[in-house]
Each structure stands twice: as C-alpha cells, then as structure tokens.
Design a protein around this motif. Structure first.
Motif, PDB file in Angstrom:
ATOM      1  N   ALA A 140      37.947  31.002  43.406  1.00 18.89           N
ATOM      2  CA  ALA A 140      39.378  30.787  43.156  1.00 18.89           C
ATOM      3  C   ALA A 140      39.896  31.764  42.107  1.00 18.89           C
ATOM      4  N   ILE A 141      39.094  32.009  41.077  1.00 12.74           N
ATOM      5  CA  ILE A 141      39.483  32.984  40.051  1.00 12.74           C
ATOM      6  C   ILE A 141      39.594  34.371  40.662  1.00 12.74           C
ATOM      7  N   ASP A 142      38.583  34.755  41.441  1.00 12.73           N
ATOM      8  CA  ASP A 142      38.582  36.093  42.045  1.00 12.73           C
ATOM      9  C   ASP A 142      39.747  36.302  43.011  1.00 12.73           C
ATOM     10  N   SER A 143      40.213  35.211  43.636  1.00 12.32           N
ATOM     11  CA  SER A 143      41.321  35.322  44.584  1.00 12.32           C
ATOM     12  C   SER A 143      42.665  35.494  43.888  1.00 12.32           C
ATOM     13  N   THR A 148      45.003  35.061  35.259  1.00 10.87           N
ATOM     14  CA  THR A 148      43.927  35.440  34.338  1.00 10.87           C
ATOM     15  C   THR A 148      43.427  34.206  33.590  1.00 10.87           C
ATOM     16  N   PRO A 149      42.137  33.892  33.658  1.00 16.71           N
ATOM     17  CA  PRO A 149      41.617  32.718  32.930  1.00 16.71           C
ATOM     18  C   PRO A 149      41.772  32.893  31.420  1.00 16.71           C
ATOM     19  N   ARG A 150      42.287  31.822  30.768  1.00 14.44           N
ATOM     20  CA  ARG A 150      42.493  31.892  29.324  1.00 14.44           C
ATOM     21  C   ARG A 150      41.752  30.795  28.574  1.00 14.44           C
ATOM     22  N   VAL A 251      39.554  25.023  34.187  1.00 15.34           N
ATOM     23  CA  VAL A 251      39.827  26.432  33.906  1.00 15.34           C
ATOM     24  C   VAL A 251      41.337  26.612  33.934  1.00 15.34           C
ATOM     25  N   VAL A 252      41.903  27.022  32.807  1.00 16.31           N
ATOM     26  CA  VAL A 252      43.341  27.230  32.688  1.00 16.31           C
ATOM     27  C   VAL A 252      43.620  28.722  32.750  1.00 16.31           C
ATOM     28  N   GLY A 253      44.445  29.117  33.727  1.00 17.67           N
ATOM     29  CA  GLY A 253      44.823  30.513  33.870  1.00 17.67           C
ATOM     30  C   GLY A 253      46.288  30.731  33.563  1.00 17.67           C
ATOM     31  N   LEU A 258      42.607  24.979  37.332  1.00 17.84           N
ATOM     32  CA  LEU A 258      41.580  24.420  38.193  1.00 17.84           C
ATOM     33  C   LEU A 258      40.921  23.262  37.468  1.00 17.84           C
ATOM     34  N   THR A 259      40.756  22.131  38.161  1.00 19.84           N
ATOM     35  CA  THR A 259      40.070  20.996  37.564  1.00 19.84           C
ATOM     36  C   THR A 259      39.078  20.415  38.549  1.00 19.84           C
ATOM     37  N   ARG A 260      38.005  19.877  38.021  1.00 19.48           N
ATOM     38  CA  ARG A 260      36.997  19.182  38.828  1.00 19.48           C
ATOM     39  C   ARG A 260      36.861  17.803  38.225  1.00 19.48           C
ATOM     40  N   GLU A 261      37.337  16.779  38.944  1.00 15.75           N
ATOM     41  CA  GLU A 261      37.309  15.432  38.406  1.00 15.75           C
ATOM     42  C   GLU A 261      35.896  14.870  38.429  1.00 15.75           C
ATOM     43  N   TRP A 262      35.607  14.043  37.440  1.00 16.07           N
ATOM     44  CA  TRP A 262      34.244  13.519  37.309  1.00 16.07           C
ATOM     45  C   TRP A 262      33.837  12.657  38.474  1.00 16.07           C
TER      46      TRP A 262
END
Length: 338
Positions: A140-143, A148-150, A251-253, A258-262
């Motif tokens: 997802a980042i590469d796409s 830009t991830p911060r 991951v905040v861009g 992007l979030t992955r819930e537990w």
C-alpha cells in the motif's frame, strides 16, 4: 553440494521451537529439502532428524562437512549467532540467521563483510516482513495510497512465553535484552515502512511480571528519523493471561492512514483463561514459506536477499541503542551510513 537444478540442501542448527516452523515450511517446498539437523542435545537432534527424515549431528563441524548441506539455518540462542555465523560462512555455506543477526553492531557488520567477500547469501529471519499484513502495508505504501509515511505505531503484546526463570532469554548478557530478542522485529518493520533508517532511539520499560527479572518484559521504543518521521514500537511479554494476544499496526502518511485492527487475527473466543485467537487461514505457515523461498532464490542468485543485510545490521544497532537508552534514560543517536 547440489546442482542448481536440484533442491537446495538445507541444514538446521538448533532444533528448538522456531526450527519447527522452518522444518514445516521446508516440507512444502520442492526447491529445497532438509538434509541435516544439529543440536548439542544429541537425543533432541535424533528426534528432529527422525521427524524430518534427515541426518542428525551433535557437532556443527560435522554438519558443515556434510557435502549435501548447501545452506544452513541457525536457530540457536542469540549469544551464539556471531560465532556460528562465522563458522557457516567460513565453510562456504549460505546462511539464514534467526534474528538478531548478532548481539552487537560490530558483530553483525563482521558477518555482513564475510558473506559479501565470499559471495554467499546472508539472510536474517525478520519474519514479520513476510507476513500477510507486513507485505500488505508495504504494498500500500509503495502504491502511493497514503502518500509519504510520517508515523508508524507497532504494538505486539502477549503473555509470558519463556519456560522458566533460568531461561537464557531473561539474562541480558545472553540475549541482549528484550530490545534485541523481540523488539528487533518491531524496529525493523518501522524502518521498513517509513522507508529510511532511524536516527535516534528513546526507550522505557517495566518489569511487569516481577521486579526480579533481568529484562524489561514490557518495552516501548520511540524512533526518530532524519526526515522528521517518527515511530512508536511497543512489545510486551508480561500480559495476563498468558494466552493474551494484542496486535496493533498503524501507518500515517501525508495522504492517508493504514490501520490493522487487533480483532482481525482470525477466530476469537472468550474462555475461562481469557481472550484467545486462532488464525484460520494458514497465514503463519505462509510467512515462513515466503521467507525460505526468498532465501533459496538468493542462494541461487535469482534475486537479492530480503531483508537487505544492511537493514538487519541497522536493526541490531537500534536494539543495542534501545538497551543503552533503558540504562541511561537518555535518547541515543544512531550513526546512519550515507
């Protein structure tokens, strides 16, 4: 040594718990086969060899003298990694080292140089890079989906997993501390997703299970990056009950999050021992197979090793700096190669 058209012959040194995952993955791979195992406990080596239908050794030199062994996976305690890694590379065998690569940055760089000089593949078992979630976030980042991830937050919290108070993992002189033993996974993911090496570390922790512990079984590492990006990595092995499992990835861009819930881990159930989770899609098995497929391809010269050795060395530097920060209460700067 096997021909390039034949399966790569793999030897495993150390047949504890993590070796079982490698052995299971090898059973599904036509391009590689387990040919030998080695352990200081001869009986345990024999048992693993029986299960793996391969040769058992209780001496590393004997395994390395076996002509059917093209490559070696080292699954031994951290304090043995550098010396065993040197022996494997000196015997001109490709090496997959379970994390961490070594207990010091200098030791990691020595293995990096040795492998490069001999033209051998040197991989390090940062297995989370090969997980479904790790790859999905990187893709997802590469796409460009989030710009830009911060900022990255990684939390991997669970219960006590070590067999007893005399476990080598609980002795920082043998394990390097919790930063190096488990935390190294998290700092590697954070640097990978941010896309640059971290330039500073501040760490704090608690001895949650008992004040008598020699390590912090709850640990938070804050990473700073030259670009101004940041990461928070939280790792615990002191949760209650022991079966507890909590995973959070964020991951905040500049253009999205992007979030992955537990609770995406699979099947969840509340039982008399607390919350339990079971993966229902075989994701764990895929992780180790992907890791080994990459290693085999690197050994055959078909693609670069993953993660790059420089990234594995950097992860060691970060973990060592984290332990120094825990001891001093100060932010530790990391010298980042240009």
């Amino acid at each position: 040594m096997s021909e390039a058209s034949e399966p790569l012959g793999i030897g495993i040194v150390g047949v504890g718990g993590i070796a079982v995952s490698h052995m299971a993955a090898l059973r599904t791979m036509p391009e590689a086969r387990l040919v030998a195992v080695c352990d200081v406990d001869a009986a345990r080596a024999a048992e693993a060899a029986y299960a793996g239908r391969c040769t058992a050794y209780d001496d590393v030199d004997a395994l390395l003298a076996d002509p059917s062994v093209d490559a070696v996976i080292v699954c031994t305690p951290n304090m043995t990694h550098e010396s065993l890694g040197r022996a494997v590379l000196a015997a001109d065998r490709h090496l997959l080292m379970e994390k961490p690569l070594a207990m010091t940055g200098d030791g990691a760089r020595a293995l990096q140089r040795e492998a490069a000089e001999r033209g051998l593949a040197l991989a390090v078992g940062h297995s989370h890079r090969f997980s479904d979630q790790g790859l999905a976030i990187r893709d997802a980042i590469d796409s460009g989906a989030i710009g830009t991830p911060r900022f990255v937050r990684v939390a991997m919290n669970g219960g006590w997993i070590w067999p007893g108070w005399q476990s080598w993992v609980l002795n920082p002189e043998l394990s390097g501390g919790h930063s190096l033993h488990n935390g190294v996974h998290l700092v590697d993911l954070a640097s990978w997703w941010i896309g640059e090496p971290a330039a500073s570390v501040f760490a704090t922790g608690q001895k949650t299970t008992s004040a008598a512990l020699g390590i912090y079984d709850y640990l938070v590492m804050e990473l700073g990056f030259a670009s101004g990006a940041a990461a928070v990595c939280e790792i615990s092995r002191g949760e209650r009950p022991r079966s507890a499992s909590y995973l959070e990835l964020t991951v905040v861009g500049t253009e999205g999050v992007l979030t992955r819930e537990w609770d995406a881990e699979g099947l969840l159930a509340w039982t008399d021992t607390g919350l339990a989770a079971w993966g229902v899609d075989g994701g764990g098995a895929r992780t180790f197979r992907r890791e080994l497929e990459g290693f085999v391809d690197a050994a055959r010269g078909r693609r670069p090793v993953a993660p790059p050795v420089a990234a594995a060395v950097h992860a060691v530097d970060l973990a060592v700096a984290s332990e120094r920060s825990l001891a001093t209460g100060e932010t530790v700067r990391i010298e980042v190669a240009a």
